[in-house]
Write a protein that holds these residues in place. Structure first.
Motif, PDB file in Angstrom:
ATOM      1  N   LEU A  75       0.829  -1.206   0.000  1.00 26.43           N
ATOM      2  CA  LEU A  75       0.000   0.000   0.000  1.00 26.43           C
ATOM      3  C   LEU A  75       0.864   1.257   0.000  1.00 26.43           C
ATOM      4  O   LEU A  75       0.648   2.186  -0.795  1.00 26.43           O
ATOM      5  N   LEU A  76       1.871   1.297   0.874  1.00 27.67           N
ATOM      6  CA  LEU A  76       2.746   2.470   0.951  1.00 27.67           C
ATOM      7  C   LEU A  76       3.557   2.625  -0.330  1.00 27.67           C
ATOM      8  O   LEU A  76       3.742   3.736  -0.838  1.00 27.67           O
ATOM      9  N   LEU A  77       4.025   1.524  -0.885  1.00 31.03           N
ATOM     10  CA  LEU A  77       4.797   1.594  -2.120  1.00 31.03           C
ATOM     11  C   LEU A  77       3.953   2.145  -3.266  1.00 31.03           C
ATOM     12  O   LEU A  77       4.429   2.941  -4.081  1.00 31.03           O
ATOM     13  N   LEU A  78       2.687   1.721  -3.330  1.00 29.83           N
ATOM     14  CA  LEU A  78       1.789   2.247  -4.360  1.00 29.83           C
ATOM     15  C   LEU A  78       1.593   3.751  -4.200  1.00 29.83           C
ATOM     16  O   LEU A  78       1.573   4.506  -5.180  1.00 29.83           O
ATOM     17  N   GLU A  79       1.436   4.199  -2.970  1.00 34.20           N
ATOM     18  CA  GLU A  79       1.278   5.634  -2.720  1.00 34.20           C
ATOM     19  C   GLU A  79       2.532   6.397  -3.125  1.00 34.20           C
ATOM     20  O   GLU A  79       2.444   7.502  -3.690  1.00 34.20           O
ATOM     21  N   LEU A  80       3.696   5.811  -2.867  1.00 33.64           N
ATOM     22  CA  LEU A  80       4.953   6.484  -3.192  1.00 33.64           C
ATOM     23  C   LEU A  80       5.133   6.654  -4.693  1.00 33.64           C
ATOM     24  O   LEU A  80       5.738   7.634  -5.149  1.00 33.64           O
ATOM     25  N   VAL A  81       4.623   5.710  -5.470  1.00 32.37           N
ATOM     26  CA  VAL A  81       4.723   5.833  -6.922  1.00 32.37           C
ATOM     27  C   VAL A  81       4.071   7.132  -7.382  1.00 32.37           C
ATOM     28  O   VAL A  81       4.620   7.871  -8.206  1.00 32.37           O
ATOM     29  N   GLY A  82       2.898   7.437  -6.842  1.00 32.07           N
ATOM     30  CA  GLY A  82       2.225   8.678  -7.213  1.00 32.07           C
ATOM     31  C   GLY A  82       2.879   9.902  -6.619  1.00 32.07           C
ATOM     32  O   GLY A  82       3.070  10.914  -7.315  1.00 32.07           O
ATOM     33  N   LEU A  83       3.253   9.813  -5.359  1.00 31.27           N
ATOM     34  CA  LEU A  83       3.822  10.985  -4.688  1.00 31.27           C
ATOM     35  C   LEU A  83       5.191  11.363  -5.244  1.00 31.27           C
ATOM     36  O   LEU A  83       5.548  12.537  -5.266  1.00 31.27           O
ATOM     37  N   ARG A  84       5.941  10.369  -5.691  1.00 39.89           N
ATOM     38  CA  ARG A  84       7.260  10.652  -6.273  1.00 39.89           C
ATOM     39  C   ARG A  84       7.201  10.761  -7.809  1.00 39.89           C
ATOM     40  O   ARG A  84       8.224  10.927  -8.453  1.00 39.89           O
ATOM     41  N   GLN A  85       5.970  10.649  -8.368  1.00 45.11           N
ATOM     42  CA  GLN A  85       5.753  10.814  -9.804  1.00 45.11           C
ATOM     43  C   GLN A  85       6.596   9.825 -10.616  1.00 45.11           C
ATOM     44  O   GLN A  85       7.337  10.203 -11.534  1.00 45.11           O
ATOM     45  N   LEU A  86       6.454   8.533 -10.301  1.00 43.22           N
ATOM     46  CA  LEU A  86       7.210   7.500 -10.999  1.00 43.22           C
ATOM     47  C   LEU A  86       6.367   6.899 -12.115  1.00 43.22           C
ATOM     48  O   LEU A  86       5.140   6.781 -11.996  1.00 43.22           O
ATOM     49  N   GLU A  87       6.999   6.484 -13.186  1.00 42.08           N
ATOM     50  CA  GLU A  87       6.319   5.837 -14.298  1.00 42.08           C
ATOM     51  C   GLU A  87       6.227   4.344 -13.987  1.00 42.08           C
ATOM     52  O   GLU A  87       7.217   3.605 -14.073  1.00 42.08           O
ATOM     53  N   ALA A  88       5.029   3.907 -13.613  1.00 46.03           N
ATOM     54  CA  ALA A  88       4.825   2.492 -13.251  1.00 46.03           C
ATOM     55  C   ALA A  88       3.416   2.074 -13.621  1.00 46.03           C
ATOM     56  O   ALA A  88       2.744   1.369 -12.871  1.00 46.03           O
ATOM     57  N   THR A  89       2.955   2.484 -14.790  1.00 44.49           N
ATOM     58  CA  THR A  89       1.558   2.259 -15.166  1.00 44.49           C
ATOM     59  C   THR A  89       1.212   0.781 -15.158  1.00 44.49           C
ATOM     60  O   THR A  89       0.152   0.383 -14.630  1.00 44.49           O
ATOM     61  N   ASP A  90       2.064  -0.066 -15.710  1.00 47.91           N
ATOM     62  CA  ASP A  90       1.746  -1.500 -15.779  1.00 47.91           C
ATOM     63  C   ASP A  90       1.610  -2.109 -14.392  1.00 47.91           C
ATOM     64  O   ASP A  90       0.693  -2.911 -14.146  1.00 47.91           O
ATOM     65  N   GLN A  91       2.511  -1.737 -13.488  1.00 43.56           N
ATOM     66  CA  GLN A  91       2.442  -2.288 -12.138  1.00 43.56           C
ATOM     67  C   GLN A  91       1.201  -1.777 -11.405  1.00 43.56           C
ATOM     68  O   GLN A  91       0.586  -2.506 -10.623  1.00 43.56           O
ATOM     69  N   LEU A  92       0.829  -0.538 -11.653  1.00 43.69           N
ATOM     70  CA  LEU A  92      -0.361   0.005 -11.014  1.00 43.69           C
ATOM     71  C   LEU A  92      -1.622  -0.677 -11.548  1.00 43.69           C
ATOM     72  O   LEU A  92      -2.558  -0.965 -10.793  1.00 43.69           O
ATOM     73  N   ILE A  93      -1.658  -0.946 -12.846  1.00 50.58           N
ATOM     74  CA  ILE A  93      -2.803  -1.658 -13.428  1.00 50.58           C
ATOM     75  C   ILE A  93      -2.899  -3.061 -12.831  1.00 50.58           C
ATOM     76  O   ILE A  93      -3.996  -3.553 -12.522  1.00 50.58           O
ATOM     77  N   LYS A  94      -1.762  -3.698 -12.661  1.00 47.94           N
ATOM     78  CA  LYS A  94      -1.746  -5.042 -12.066  1.00 47.94           C
ATOM     79  C   LYS A  94      -2.334  -5.010 -10.653  1.00 47.94           C
ATOM     80  O   LYS A  94      -3.067  -5.929 -10.248  1.00 47.94           O
ATOM     81  N   ALA A  95      -2.053  -3.938  -9.916  1.00 48.09           N
ATOM     82  CA  ALA A  95      -2.565  -3.833  -8.546  1.00 48.09           C
ATOM     83  C   ALA A  95      -4.075  -3.662  -8.497  1.00 48.09           C
ATOM     84  O   ALA A  95      -4.709  -3.921  -7.471  1.00 48.09           O
ATOM     85  N   LEU A  96      -4.675  -3.236  -9.611  1.00 54.63           N
ATOM     86  CA  LEU A  96      -6.128  -3.070  -9.647  1.00 54.63           C
ATOM     87  C   LEU A  96      -6.854  -4.404  -9.556  1.00 54.63           C
ATOM     88  O   LEU A  96      -8.075  -4.428  -9.296  1.00 54.63           O
ATOM     89  N   ALA A  97      -6.158  -5.508  -9.754  1.00 54.69           N
ATOM     90  CA  ALA A  97      -6.774  -6.838  -9.638  1.00 54.69           C
ATOM     91  C   ALA A  97      -6.776  -7.349  -8.206  1.00 54.69           C
ATOM     92  O   ALA A  97      -7.299  -8.436  -7.932  1.00 54.69           O
ATOM     93  N   SER A  98      -6.239  -6.570  -7.282  1.00 56.61           N
ATOM     94  CA  SER A  98      -6.168  -7.002  -5.884  1.00 56.61           C
ATOM     95  C   SER A  98      -7.563  -7.156  -5.290  1.00 56.61           C
ATOM     96  O   SER A  98      -8.508  -6.453  -5.655  1.00 56.61           O
TER      97      SER A  98
END
Length: 618
Positions: A362-385
């Motif tokens: 959860l914290l790592l996912l939040e950090l992706v947005g807060l640090r403006q990282l390009e991780a679209t595929d990993q974020l889409i994968k997390a939507l299946a949680s």
């Protein structure tokens, strides 16, 4: 005498700042300025000449300037120039004047000798310091300190213990000034002697604070024990001095000493000392900071985590994640620290952890947005949680980072989410993403295409997103939905148009007001159109034309009265003509007369306007 001098100075300040005298203001030639001082011009012009001589003057101006040192109205202005002119003559003139003046004029002259750091004035200043006038004595003591020579130091230290209470603080201040000059010139031993003399004596606390700070800094690394002594002091001002001075001391041992004191101090004091650790020179002790972050009082841990965020590197990521997993209360602080880490390797470390994370996802996912990282595929994968919190965090970070080429991912999530509970998070994420897209019109077109095939509930989400995006395409799409057969969409669209923030909405609102049936949506459009006429920036002619259109399109008297209120706000010949014409409309005569009167008062000097009012005979 004090009140007379202050009154004169206040008068001169007003006179000079009000630029009353053009002659002195424009002069830059030194001979002309000197001649002005010896002439019979007003005191204000002489004051300005003195101010100019501070820039353009040389020793040639000193004789005339020195004559003004006895003038209560001009002495301070003469000293401004004498303090700035290079050479020995200004010093000679000031010393000569000091031997003849008294009271506040003497105080000012003594101050100028201090500014000039005139080493030849030490004997004169020492005599004045021992005189009977406490104001002059105090000024002389401070001036000696600013002179800062060995002779000045001898004069001050020889009088410090025996000085009367009214002067003793100033003598101690002079010692501190003198120590600063000696330290800066390399005589640290004598400087430390002066500092110690003051800080160990029965003098006002402010002088002791100044001297203690100087004693620590002058000692360098050897000043650490004295610094630690202040951190242990029960006096809050001395403790604060220790915190401040620690940031100015360069010593490899200071961090270790601070950490030792942190373990002994009360939590609130310890937390403040932790903050200092992040400001020390040299490489930060990350191991100790992470240790302080992991255990101890809440105040100390919070402070240490904050410092780690400021000075840490990629090695701090794992320890911070472990702290977050073990303490819910510290998670906001850890999140802020992980966002603040400036090491370039941190981004890659977070992405690698996210790919395999089983805990702390959860914290790592939040950090992706807060640090403006390009991780679209990993974020889409997390939507299946299966966890709603994980999906919400992934959606939020997608909103903050998804590129325009993949905006469709969020559109799909907002229109047809796999979990109904994700609708709100998906809508917010889409809004966040859409408003930051670089090509606004292309974004609006994509949203519009999705709206064409979306169910009514999803259309509402897309329309609100379009309103946030704005632009020509978005306006056109929402205008089309304002005529939709579904009442809920007409309701939402007319509300969004009524709140539109650019003037290009005006024709759309007018069209809806004219062509729509007389219902709440037509009323909303009409009032939105009048709002544009009232609030938006436009030319007088365009505003008058809008008001004319509104009067013609309005389908009830209440709306026409709103237009008359707009006419009052913007008095021109055109709006006056409209108000006069409105007086002929049923139910508007009295309100139109009020508008005509208001416009007429604002155009009282306009002959054409007054003629129109008379011809109207209202």
């Amino acid at each position: 005498m004090r009140s007379t001098l202050l009154s004169s100075l206040c008068w001169l300040c007003w006179a000079v700042n009000s630029n009353c005298w053009g002659q002195a203001i424009s002069m830059t030639s030194e001979p002309d300025l000197i001649a002005l001082l010896s002439s019979d011009v007003e005191a204000g012009e002489k004051a300005m000449a003195c101010k100019r001589l501070a820039i353009y003057g040389s020793e040639a101006a000193v004789p005339e300037l020195s004559k003004l040192l006895a003038d209560p109205r001009l002495a301070s202005w003469a000293r401004i120039a004498l303090e700035a002119i290079p050479g020995q003559q200004p010093n000679d003139a000031l010393r000569s004047a000091a031997a003849q003046l008294d009271g506040l004029l003497l105080v000012g002259t003594v101050n100028s000798l201090g500014v000039r750091r005139d080493s030849q004035a030490v004997e004169l200043l020492a005599g004045l310091m021992r005189g009977s006038n406490p104001d002059v004595a105090a000024a002389a003591a401070v001036a000696l300190g600013k002179v800062g020579t060995d002779a000045a130091a001898d004069a001050l230290t020889g009088y410090l213990a025996q000085a009367p209470k009214s002067v003793q603080s100033a003598v101690a201040e002079g010692c501190v000034y003198c120590a600063e000059h000696l330290a800066s010139s390399g005589d640290t031993a004598r400087a430390i002697q002066l500092y110690d003399l003051v800080r160990s004596g029965p003098y006002p606390q402010q002088r002791i604070i100044e001297a203690t700070r100087g004693a620590i800094v002058a000692r360098g690394a050897d000043g650490v024990p004295l610094l630690v002594e202040q951190l242990r002091s029960p006096d809050r001002r001395m403790f604060a001095l220790g915190l401040q001075t620690a940031r100015q001391v360069h010593s490899s041992q200071l961090a270790a000493e601070l950490i030792g004191e942190i373990g002994k101090a009360a939590p609130e004091r310890a937390a403040l000392m932790v903050e200092v650790l992040g400001d020390l020179s040299g490489k930060p002790d990350l191991k100790s900071l992470l240790s302080l972050s992991a255990s101890g009082s809440q105040e100390v841990r919070m402070a240490a985590i904050n410092v780690v965020g400021r000075v840490g590197d990629v090695s701090c990521v794992q320890p911070l994640l472990e702290i977050a997993s073990s303490s819910e209360q510290l998670q906001p602080a850890v999140r802020a620290a992980l966002v603040a880490l400036s090491d370039e390797q941190v981004d890659q470390d977070i992405l690698q952890r996210l790919a395999t994370a089983k805990q702390g996802q959860l914290l790592l996912l939040e950090l992706v947005g807060l640090r403006q990282l390009e991780a679209t595929d990993q974020l889409i994968k997390a939507l299946a949680s299966e966890q709603e919190a994980i999906r919400a965090a992934a959606l939020q970070s997608l909103g903050q980072t998804v590129p325009q080429a993949r905006l469709s991912v969020l559109i799909t999530q907002a229109v047809s989410p796999q979990h109904a509970s994700d609708t709100g998070a998906a809508s917010r994420a889409l809004m966040t993403a859409a408003v930051r897209m670089p090509d606004r019109e292309a974004c609006a077109a994509e949203l519009g295409q999705a709206a064409e095939r979306a169910p009514v509930a999803a259309k509402a989400i897309l329309l609100q997103t379009l309103a946030a995006v704005g632009g020509t395409k978005a306006l056109d799409i929402i205008a089309q939905h304002a005529k939709h057969k579904d009442e809920s969409l007409r309701d939402l669209s007319t509300r969004l148009l009524g709140e539109w923030m650019t003037i290009d909405v005006a024709p759309v609102l007018l069209d809806l007001a004219k062509t729509g049936p007389v219902d709440r949506f037509q009323v909303r459009a009409m009032r939105g159109y009048i709002r544009v006429a009232r609030q938006f920036v436009m030319s007088d002619a365009d505003r008058a034309e809008m008001c004319r259109q509104a009067l013609d399109a309005a389908k009830n008297v209440a709306e026409q009265k709103l237009v008359l209120d707009v006419l009052k706000r913007y008095p021109t010949i055109d709006t006056l003509k409209l108000a006069i014409g409105a007086a002929q409309r049923p139910g508007l005569k009295e309100d139109a007369k009020q508008s005509i009167q208001a416009i007429g008062q604002k155009l009282a000097d306009n002959a054409d306007a007054q003629k129109l009012i008379q011809e109207a005979a209202l």
